[in-house]
Design an enzyme around this catalytic site. Structure first.
Site, PDB file in Angstrom:
ATOM      1  N   LYS A   1       0.607  -0.904  -0.039  1.00  0.00           N
ATOM      2  CA  LYS A   1      -0.152   0.342   0.116  1.00  0.00           C
ATOM      3  C   LYS A   1       0.631   0.943  -0.097  1.00  0.00           C
ATOM      4  O   LYS A   1       0.547   2.022  -0.377  1.00  0.00           O
ATOM      5  CB  LYS A   1      -0.857  -0.090   1.071  1.00  0.00           C
ATOM      6  CG  LYS A   1      -2.429  -0.524   1.177  1.00  0.00           C
ATOM      7  CD  LYS A   1      -3.476  -0.376   0.207  1.00  0.00           C
ATOM      8  CE  LYS A   1      -4.461  -0.719  -0.646  1.00  0.00           C
ATOM      9  NZ  LYS A   1      -4.239  -2.730   0.304  1.00  0.00           N
TER      10      LYS A   1
ATOM     11  N   LYS B   1      -2.882 -11.073  -9.300  1.00  0.00           N
ATOM     12  CA  LYS B   1      -4.062 -11.894  -8.858  1.00  0.00           C
ATOM     13  C   LYS B   1      -5.330 -10.522  -9.693  1.00  0.00           C
ATOM     14  O   LYS B   1      -5.121 -10.148  -9.716  1.00  0.00           O
ATOM     15  CB  LYS B   1      -4.380 -11.799  -7.295  1.00  0.00           C
ATOM     16  CG  LYS B   1      -4.730 -10.746  -6.342  1.00  0.00           C
ATOM     17  CD  LYS B   1      -4.741 -10.889  -5.085  1.00  0.00           C
ATOM     18  CE  LYS B   1      -4.300  -9.351  -4.106  1.00  0.00           C
ATOM     19  NZ  LYS B   1      -4.862  -9.586  -3.312  1.00  0.00           N
TER      20      LYS B   1
ATOM     21  N   LYS C   1     -10.441  -6.336  -7.068  1.00  0.00           N
ATOM     22  CA  LYS C   1     -11.585  -4.847  -7.331  1.00  0.00           C
ATOM     23  C   LYS C   1     -10.900  -3.835  -8.666  1.00  0.00           C
ATOM     24  O   LYS C   1     -11.567  -3.616  -9.035  1.00  0.00           O
ATOM     25  CB  LYS C   1     -11.975  -4.246  -6.204  1.00  0.00           C
ATOM     26  CG  LYS C   1     -13.219  -5.844  -4.623  1.00  0.00           C
ATOM     27  CD  LYS C   1     -13.350  -4.805  -4.554  1.00  0.00           C
ATOM     28  CE  LYS C   1     -14.328  -5.997  -3.325  1.00  0.00           C
ATOM     29  NZ  LYS C   1     -13.333  -6.714  -2.172  1.00  0.00           N
TER      30      LYS C   1
HETATM   31  P1  TYM Z   1     -10.466  -8.579   0.529  1.00  0.00           P
HETATM   32  O1  TYM Z   1     -11.709  -7.451   0.210  1.00  0.00           O
HETATM   33  O2  TYM Z   1      -9.483  -7.659  -0.432  1.00  0.00           O
HETATM   34  O3  TYM Z   1     -10.956  -9.888  -0.305  1.00  0.00           O
HETATM   35  C1  TYM Z   1     -12.042 -10.492  -0.057  1.00  0.00           C
HETATM   36  C2  TYM Z   1     -11.830 -12.160  -0.034  1.00  0.00           C
HETATM   37  O4  TYM Z   1     -11.461 -12.720  -1.364  1.00  0.00           O
HETATM   38  C3  TYM Z   1     -10.117 -12.971  -1.094  1.00  0.00           C
HETATM   39  N1  TYM Z   1      -9.650 -12.912  -2.911  1.00  0.00           N
HETATM   40  C4  TYM Z   1      -9.087 -13.750  -3.321  1.00  0.00           C
HETATM   41  N2  TYM Z   1      -8.481 -14.335  -3.555  1.00  0.00           N
HETATM   42  C5  TYM Z   1      -7.990 -15.585  -4.208  1.00  0.00           C
HETATM   43  N3  TYM Z   1      -7.806 -14.815  -5.204  1.00  0.00           N
HETATM   44  C6  TYM Z   1      -7.825 -13.804  -5.732  1.00  0.00           C
HETATM   45  N4  TYM Z   1      -7.766 -13.528  -6.714  1.00  0.00           N
HETATM   46  C7  TYM Z   1      -8.905 -13.044  -4.555  1.00  0.00           C
HETATM   47  N5  TYM Z   1      -8.807 -12.048  -3.956  1.00  0.00           N
HETATM   48  C8  TYM Z   1      -9.248 -11.784  -3.291  1.00  0.00           C
HETATM   49  C9  TYM Z   1      -9.486 -12.402  -0.477  1.00  0.00           C
HETATM   50  O5  TYM Z   1      -8.445 -13.804   0.030  1.00  0.00           O
HETATM   51  C10 TYM Z   1     -10.290 -12.495   0.889  1.00  0.00           C
HETATM   52  O6  TYM Z   1     -10.710 -13.886   1.524  1.00  0.00           O
HETATM   53  N6  TYM Z   1      -8.485  -8.288   4.774  1.00  0.00           N
HETATM   54  C11 TYM Z   1      -9.655  -8.732   3.700  1.00  0.00           C
HETATM   55  C12 TYM Z   1     -11.286  -8.204   4.382  1.00  0.00           C
HETATM   56  C13 TYM Z   1     -11.500  -8.782   5.847  1.00  0.00           C
HETATM   57  C14 TYM Z   1     -11.551 -10.528   6.446  1.00  0.00           C
HETATM   58  C15 TYM Z   1     -11.456  -9.823   7.822  1.00  0.00           C
HETATM   59  C16 TYM Z   1     -11.513 -11.552   5.822  1.00  0.00           C
HETATM   60  C17 TYM Z   1     -11.488  -8.025   6.945  1.00  0.00           C
HETATM   61  N7  TYM Z   1     -11.519  -8.629   8.072  1.00  0.00           N
HETATM   62  C18 TYM Z   1     -11.322 -11.244   8.766  1.00  0.00           C
HETATM   63  C19 TYM Z   1     -11.201 -12.556   7.055  1.00  0.00           C
HETATM   64  C20 TYM Z   1     -11.662 -12.573   8.381  1.00  0.00           C
HETATM   65  C21 TYM Z   1      -9.855  -8.240   2.679  1.00  0.00           C
HETATM   66  O7  TYM Z   1      -9.196  -7.637   2.331  1.00  0.00           O
HETATM   67  O8  TYM Z   1      -9.881  -8.882   2.034  1.00  0.00           O
END
Ligand code: TYM
Length: 329
Positions: free
Chosen positions: A111, A194, A197
């Site tokens: 970041k 990867k 969004k």
């Molecule tokens: P975030 O919002 O970036 O993504 C949400 C979930 O989607 C998965 N993900 C992916 N998995 C496989 N391939 C990809 N290209 C890909 N892009 C996203 C992420 O691994 C995630 O599981 N920090 C977390 C959100 C969060 C969270 C938590 C998750 C906040 N508190 C507590 C679990 C438990 C995040 O930014 O995910």
């Protein structure tokens, strides 16, 4: 019964990475476990503090959760900011978290590199809030994609540290989880990295069939194998990775064979891939569109979720306070 917790940041529409990395695994687990799935809207503020978009993003993600098959009758679905107990647990955990370990987190370093003009304290302490989300319900399992592995490792470290400092066995070792297999990383369609969004390389659960076909047909490949059994370039490997996730093993074998004998036509591969993605996405999209316009249903899901999540959170925070020595007069 095991406790399962996971969430997704509300910074835009959900894509195949979110679905196959986290959501689908969670959905498979919801009937047999005590499940909490939330929308991480506090976390979205670290990068997207936009009052005009905050609510609409939360509403979209909520509709996408429900359209994907999360069942509010069996799982607790809630909005992170509806459960202020998480903010208290975050504050308490911060007292035992070292700035140095936060500065070394891979996601923080990335970041800083991408947005050197907005290195806020929320970004630095992002993993502490995430640990608070997970420990708030004392989760055994956390279904996430590969990119969250380090955050889960930190969550376990914070939990162990808390237990050690206070001489208790209170927080469990929360483990990352993918149904029966390794954690996945769904690649983007742009040849590297990867699916994300905001990377412009994703297929969203809300995309139309025509959008999906267009995006897949435009996906980066290469000039084709020059000799039999040659290794695949990264962009082609990525296409096969997605194919393995959405298509039948027969289809994967067929195109692998074509690749190995240098007979592959990437146009045919992409057409098949697009149709197989559509098979997964189209029914989900139809449900999302229906649910999105049902404000009464969404309001009820949010209200019920908030009540159930707060009951669980309140218990944990009360116990943590007691362990730490807070006492009523
Ligand atoms: P975030 O919002 O970036 O993504 C949400 C979930 O989607 C998965 N993900 C992916 N998995 C496989 N391939 C990809 N290209 C890909 N892009 C996203 C992420 O691994 C995630 O599981 N920090 C977390 C959100 C969060 C969270 C938590 C998750 C906040 N508190 C507590 C679990 C438990 C995040 O930014 O995910």
């Amino acid at each position: 019964m095991k406790t399962v917790v996971s969430g997704i940041r509300s910074t835009g529409n959900l894509h195949l990475g979110n679905y196959f990395g986290a959501l689908r695994n969670f959905i498979k687990m919801q009937h047999e476990n005590r499940c909490f799935f939330f929308i991480a809207d506090y976390h979205s503020l670290t990068t997207h503090p936009d009052p005009a978009l905050l609510h609409v993003n939360v509403k979209n993600v909520l509709s996408e959760y429900l359209g994907s098959g999360l069942d509010p009758e069996v799982a607790t679905i809630y909005i992170q900011s509806d459960v202020p107990e998480v903010a208290e647990l975050y504050l308490l955990l911060n007292m035992h978290t070292y700035v140095g370990e936060l500065e070394r987190t891979a996601s923080f370093k990335e970041k800083i590199r991408k947005h050197p003009d907005n290195v806020n304290a929320g970004l630095l302490t992002y993993p502490v809030l995430m640990a608070a989300d997970i420990l708030l319900h004392r989760a055994d399992y956390v279904p996430v994609g590969k990119d969250q592995e380090q955050h889960l490792e930190m969550t376990r470290r914070f939990a162990r540290r808390f237990n050690n400092i206070y001489g208790v066995e209170y927080f469990p070792e929360s483990m990352p989880y993918n149904f029966g297999q390794e954690l996945v990383k769904v690649p983007g369609l742009d040849g590297s990295g990867k699916m994300g969004k905001s990377e412009g390389n994703g297929i969203f659960l809300i995309d139309s069939d025509a959008d999906i076909r267009k995006k897949v047909m435009r996906a980066v490949t290469d000039e084709g194998p020059k000799e039999p059994n040659s290794p695949m370039s990264e962009p082609v490997q990525n296409i096969f990775t997605i194919l393995k996730i959405v298509s039948s093993p027969d289809t994967v074998d067929y195109f692998t064979e074509k690749y190995n004998t240098c007979e592959i036509r990437y146009g045919d591969l992409k057409k098949q891939l697009a149709e197989d993605i559509i098979k997964t996405v189209a029914p989900i999209r139809e449900r999302i569109l229906e649910i999105r316009s049902d404000d009464a249903f969404l309001a009820k899901v949010v209200k019920d979720g908030k009540e159930k999540a707060r009951a669980s959170a309140d218990k944990t925070v009360a116990e943590v306070r007691e362990i730490m020595g807070f006492k009523p007069f």
